[in-house]
Design an enzyme around this catalytic site. Structure first.
Site, PDB file in Angstrom:
ATOM      1  N   ASP A 231      14.677  -7.207  15.274  1.00 34.26           N
ATOM      2  CA  ASP A 231      15.720  -7.872  14.497  1.00 34.26           C
ATOM      3  C   ASP A 231      16.988  -7.795  15.349  1.00 34.26           C
ATOM      4  O   ASP A 231      17.097  -6.978  16.278  1.00 34.26           O
ATOM      5  CB  ASP A 231      15.911  -7.218  13.124  1.00 34.26           C
TER       6      ASP A 231
HETATM    7  C1  BGC Z   1      18.533 -10.835  10.145  1.00 33.76           C
HETATM    8  C2  BGC Z   1      17.294 -11.615  10.536  1.00 33.76           C
HETATM    9  C3  BGC Z   1      17.697 -12.843  11.306  1.00 33.76           C
HETATM   10  C4  BGC Z   1      18.499 -12.404  12.509  1.00 33.76           C
HETATM   11  C5  BGC Z   1      18.964 -13.573  13.359  1.00 33.76           C
HETATM   12  C6  BGC Z   1      19.447 -10.560  11.324  1.00 33.76           C
HETATM   13  O1  BGC Z   1      20.653 -10.026  10.893  1.00 33.76           O
HETATM   14  O2  BGC Z   1      18.157  -9.613   9.550  1.00 33.76           O
HETATM   15  O3  BGC Z   1      16.552 -11.975   9.396  1.00 33.76           O
HETATM   16  O4  BGC Z   1      16.545 -13.564  11.680  1.00 33.76           O
HETATM   17  O5  BGC Z   1      19.667 -11.737  12.055  1.00 33.76           O
HETATM   18  O6  BGC Z   1      19.899 -14.331  12.678  1.00 33.76           O
END
Ligand code: BGC
Length: 743
Positions: A231
C-alpha cells in the site's frame, strides 16, 4: 513482444535491479531504458478509474481523468450478483486501457468488522464468502480486458484509525475463517496480477514485512504467482519487506535502492531474493506493456447506462408498507432533502473518481413526475437555517400524494483516513423526518450513505425505505427508475443493520488503543456475532424486499465425495416461483449450520447463493454446490481445515434470520478430537470411544470413577494429574492405558 525475464536478469546491474523493486513515481513502475524495460502505470480504484497521468496524490485531492463512477463497493455488493460485478469490471478494464493504465488498484475485500470503519463504503461485506464471490467477479471482469487488478488490503486492515501503525491481534482461526477467505477465493480462482499488502501489523509484524502472510499463506498455501505491491507508504523497512515477499514498493522513497544495494553488498540480503522480486516485477511489466500502445476509447454513454443499471440493482428496499412503492406517474410528489439536488454518490479518499457526468435525482424525479415539487428540508451543514427549511418542507409535504425524502451521511461523516464515532444520521435530518412524516404519512425515505446507519427512527416514521448507498454517478436516474417501477428492487443487505452500535461484536475492541487492536470477537463478525448472542437486529444480513413476491420450495440435497478424500460436496437445489405480478429477481441464500460441534461455531454461515430473475408466474430450479470447505472450520489445534463428522443443517434463507427450508445431512469422517495422551483429561478419555473402552476395567474397581458427580468435578483434570494424586488410577494404570492406545 513479452520481456525475456531470465535474459534481462542477466543483463541488469545491481543498481538497476534495486530500482525496479520501487516505483519511479506515484503511479509508475521504474523503466530501464538501456535494456528496453518500459514503465507501466497503475491507478485507483475499486469503482472507477482515478488516473492521474500528471500531478499525483493518493488521497483523492488532485484531479484525475474523467471516468465512470460506478456504485461503490457497499452498494454493488448489495446486488449479490457476481455477473453484474464482472460487467462493471470489464467496463473498468476498458476505461483503463483507454487511459494506458495497466493495473487497477482494487477491489478492496477487507471485512466490515465494525460498522464504524471509515472505509466501509469501499469494502464489500461482513461475510467472507459473499465478498470473495463478488470480488472475483470484478477481478475476472477487469482482467478479461488485459488489465490487471490489485486485491487489497492484505490483511486484517479493518479500520482507518492509526492504520499505518496499528497491530491487529487476531487469532489464526479468525484470519482463516473471516479475514482471509475473500482473498483466498480471488487468488486461487482469479490469479489477480497483484495483491496489495496493507499498512497495519498483523500479530506483531507489518503486513509488508510478514513472511508468514506473504510467503507461507499467500504463495505456498494458496499458490499465488503474481506480484505483491505495498500500500502507498506501507514499507517501513526496505530490506525486511523484500525478504518477506513484498515485490514492489509504492510510491518510491529516494533512499530505497541504495539501501538494497548496500544490503546485497554487505551480504545482509541474498541477491537471489532480490532476483526473485525483480523477476516478479518484470513479469508484471511484461503483461502490462500490452496497454501501452493501444489507441482506444470507451463508450461513455454505454458505461453510464451500466452504472445506472448497477445502481438500481444495488438498492435495497427495506420497507414498503401497504405497497406504497412503486409510485404511479400521476402521483403528486413532494421531493424533500438537500441530497436530492446535491447528490452524494461516492466516498472520499483514494477511490474518488472524477465522473464523466452526474445524474441528479431531483431533475430525474421532476422529469418522471409531472406534478412534483421540491423542498430542501435541511442543510448539509446543520445550522439556524434548518428550522425554516424544515417548516417549509412540512408545508410542502402536506398537500402531496406522497413524499420522497432523501436522508444520508454528509461527506464529512465518512471517508478514508478516519473512522466514524457513531452510526447516527444527522440530528437536523431526523428532525425533518419527524416533521414531514407528521404532515404526511405517505413518506418514502431514500438513503445515501456508504456505511450503515441506525434506522430505528426512520423505520418508525417512514412508510417505505430504500437504501441507495453511495450509488455512483447514475444513482440519481436509478432512484427514479426504482420509485416509478421501471426497475424492481432486488438488492439484499451485504451487512447487518443493528439496532445499536453496542450490539456489534467488535464494540468493546474497536478501534483499540496504543496502536494495538484485539479482535476479541474472533470469528463472530457481523451476523455471526449478532446470531451467536441472539441479539435482535433492525435489518438482518441478506434482507431485501421486492415489488413482486417469491416462493421457494422443494429443497433437495445430494451428497457426493467424502471428507477423507477432500472432495465432499453437497448439491443443493430449490424451486423459485415468482408468485407476484411483476418481473423481479430473487436471491436464494444457502446457510450451513453445524448441529453439534466441539468448537464454538456461528449458528449459521452463508455458503452459497444464486440470483434468479423471473417473469410473474414463472418457476425455475436453482442449484448450487457446497464444497468441503462449506462444512469445515479452521482447527487451531491442527493448523488446518477440518470437518467434524456429524449432522449439518442446510438452510435456505430469504435472509439470515428468515429460514424458509431446512434439510439435515450426516457427514462421515475421521474424528477431529486431539489424539488421547496422558495429558488428556478424564472427560476426554471418557468421551473417546477407544478411551472409554479402555477405562472399563478400572471403572469396575474405582468408586470414584463410578460416581457420576465426582467424575464431573474431576473430569477436566488431565489423567496425569489424577494419576499423580492417586485419584481413581495410579501411574502404572496410566502407563498401561497409554500403551494400549492404537498408534
Ligand atoms: C490506499 C490504497 C490506495 C493507495 C493509492 C492508499 O492510501 O490505502 O487503497 O490504492 O493509497 O492511492
Amino acid at each position: 513482444m513479452p520481456l525475456d525475464v531470465t535474459d534481462l536478469l542477466g543483463q541488469l546491474t545491481l543498481e538497476e535491479k534495486a530500482s525496479l523493486t520501487s516505483g519511479s513515481s506515484f503511479w509508475y513502475t521504474t523503466p530501464v531504458q538501456r535494456v528496453g524495460v518500459p514503465r507501466v502505470m497503475v491507478s485507483d480504484g475499486p469503482h472507477g478509474l482515478r488516473a492521474q497521468p500528471g500531478e499525483s496524490d493518493h488521497v483523492g485531492l488532485g484531479e484525475s481523468l474523467p471516468a465512470t463512477c460506478f456504485p461503490t463497493a457497499s452498494a454493488i455488493a448489495s446486488s449479490w450478483n457476481p455477473s453484474l460485478l464482472r460487467r462493471v469490471g470489464e467496463a473498468l478494464g476498458r476505461e483503463a486501457r483507454a487511459c494506458h493504465v495497466s493495473v487497477i488498484l482494487g477491489p478492496g475485500v477487507n471485512m466490515k468488522r465494525s460498522p464504524l470503519c471509515g472505509r466501509n463504503f469501499e469494502y464489500l461485506s461482513e461475510d467472507p464468502y459473499l465478498a470473495g464471490e463478488l470480488g472475483l467477479g470484478i477481478v475476472d471482469g477487469v482482467q478479461s480486458t488485459g488489465v490487471g487488478t490489485s486485491v487489497k488490503h492484505f490483511a486484517a486492515n479493518n479500520q482507518e484509525h492509526d492504520r499505518l501503525r496499528v497491530d491487529a491481534i487476531v487469532s489464526e482461526r479468525a484470519l482463516h475463517e473471516i479475514y482471509f477467505p475473500a482473498f483466498e477465493r480471488i487468488i486461487t480462482a482469479g490469479q489477480p496480477w497483484t495483491v496489495m499488502c496493507s499498512y497495519n501489523k498483523v500479530n506483531g509484524l507489518s503486513a509488508s514485512e510478514n513472511p508468514w502472510l506473504l510467503n507461507t499463506v499467500l504463495r505456498q498455501q494458496w499458490g499465488y504467482q503474481g506480484l505483491v505491491v505495498s500500500d502507498w507508504g506501507a514499507v517501513y523497512h526496505r530490506v525486511p519487506a523484500l525478504q518477506a515477499g513484498t515485490d514492489l514498493e509504492m510510491p518510491p522513497r529516494a533512499a530505497s535502492p541504495a539501501e538494497i544495494v548496500d544490503a546485497v553488498t554487505s551480504g545482509a540480503l541474498d541477491e537471489t531474493v532480490l532476483d526473485q522480486r525483480v523477476a516478479t516485477v518484470l513479469e508484471l511489466v511484461s503483461k502490462a506493456m500490452a496497454v501501452l500502445d493501444v489507441e482506444e476509447t470507451f463508450d461513455e454513454q454505454a458505461h453510464h447506462q451500466l452504472a445506472r443499471e448497477a445502481a438500481a440493482e444495488s438498492a435495497v428496499l427495506l420497507k414498503n408498507d401497504g405497497g406504497l412503492l412503486p409510485l404511479a406517474a400521476s402521483t403528486r410528489l413532494c421531493v424533500v432533502g438537500e441530497f436530492a439536488r446535491t447528490p452524494r454518490f461516492q466516498g472520499a479518499g483514494s477511490s474518488q473518481v472524477n465522473p464523466t457526468r452526474v445524474d441528479i435525482a431531483l431533475e430525474e424525479l421532476l422529469a418522471a413526475y409531472e406534478n412534483a415539487t421540491f423542498a430542501p428540508g435541511y442543510g448539509l451543514d446543520p445550522g439556524p437555517k434548518d428550522d425554516p427549511l424544515r417548516d417549509q418542507a412540512a408545508t410542502a409535504a402536506r398537500d402531496a400524494d406522497a413524499v420522497v425524502l432523501f436522508l444520508g451521511l454528509p461527506a464529512a461523516a465518512e471517508s478514508e483516513g478516519f473512522d466514524r464515532s457513531h452510526m447516527h444520521l444527522p440530528a437536523n435530518q431526523l428532525a425533518t423526518l419527524r416533521a414531514v412524516c407528521q404532515a404526511n404519512p405517505r413518506v418514502v425515505v431514500c438513503l445515501v450513505n456508504g456505511s450503515t446507519v441506525l434506522l430505528d427512527e426512520v423505520s418508525a416514521h417512514a412508510q417505505a425505505i430504500v437504501e441507495l448507498w453511495l450509488g455512483g454517478q447514475a444513482a440519481g436516474s436509478a432512484v427514479a427508475d426504482l420509485l416509478n417501477g421501471t426497475a424492481n428492487p432486488s438488492g439484499r443487505l451485504a451487512e447487518t443493520i443493528p439496532h445499536r452500535l453496542q450490539d456489534n461484536s467488535s464494540y468493546l475492541n474497536f478501534p483499540g488503543d496504543s496502536s494495538r487492536v484485539t479482535y476479541g470477537e474472533g470469528i463472530f463478525v457481523g451476523y455471526r456475532g449478532y446470531d451467536a448472542s441472539d441479539v435482535d437486529v433492525a435489518y438482518p444480513f441478506g434482507f431485501g424486499l421486492s415489488y413482486t413476491a417469491f416462493q421457494v420450495t422443494d429443497l433437495t440435497l445430494a451428497q457426493r465425495g467424502c471428507v477423507v478424500n477432500g472432495d465432499l460436496a453437497v448439491d443443493v437445489t430449490v424451486t423459485v416461483t415468482n408468485t407476484g405480478d411483476r418481473h423481479g429477481a430473487h436471491v436464494v441464500q444457502t446457510y450451513v449450520r453445524d448441529v453439534q460441534a466441539s468448537v464454538a461455531r456461528p449458528p449459521r454461515e452463508l455458503k452459497g447463493f444464486g440470483k434468479v430473475a423471473l417473469e410473474p408466474g414463472d418457476s425455475t430450479r436453482v442449484s448450487m454446490t457446497l464444497d468441503q470447505r462449506a462444512f469445515s472450520y479452521w482447527s487451531e489445534l491442527r493448523g488446518e481445515w477440518v470437518v467434524e463428522p456429524g449432522d449439518f443443517d442446510v438452510e435456505i434463507g430469504a435472509d439470515s434470520r428468515t429460514i424458509l427450508l431446512t434439510e439435515r445431512i450426516t457427514v462421515d469422517g475421521p474424528s477431529v478430537a486431539a489424539p488421547l495422551t496422558a495429558d488428556s483429561t478424564l472427560l476426554e478419555w471418557l468421551q473417546d470411544p477407544v478411551g472409554s473402552g479402555l477405562l472399563v476395567p478400572l471403572k469396575n474397581h474405582s468408586a470414584l470413577l463410578q460416581d457420576e458427580h465426582l467424575v464431573q468435578v474431576i473430569g477436566t483434570m488431565p489423567m496425569s494429574t489424577l494419576a499423580g494424586f492417586g485419584q481413581g488410577l495410579d501411574e502404572n494404570d496410566l502407563r498401561a492405558l497409554v500403551a494400549a492406545l492404537p498408534s
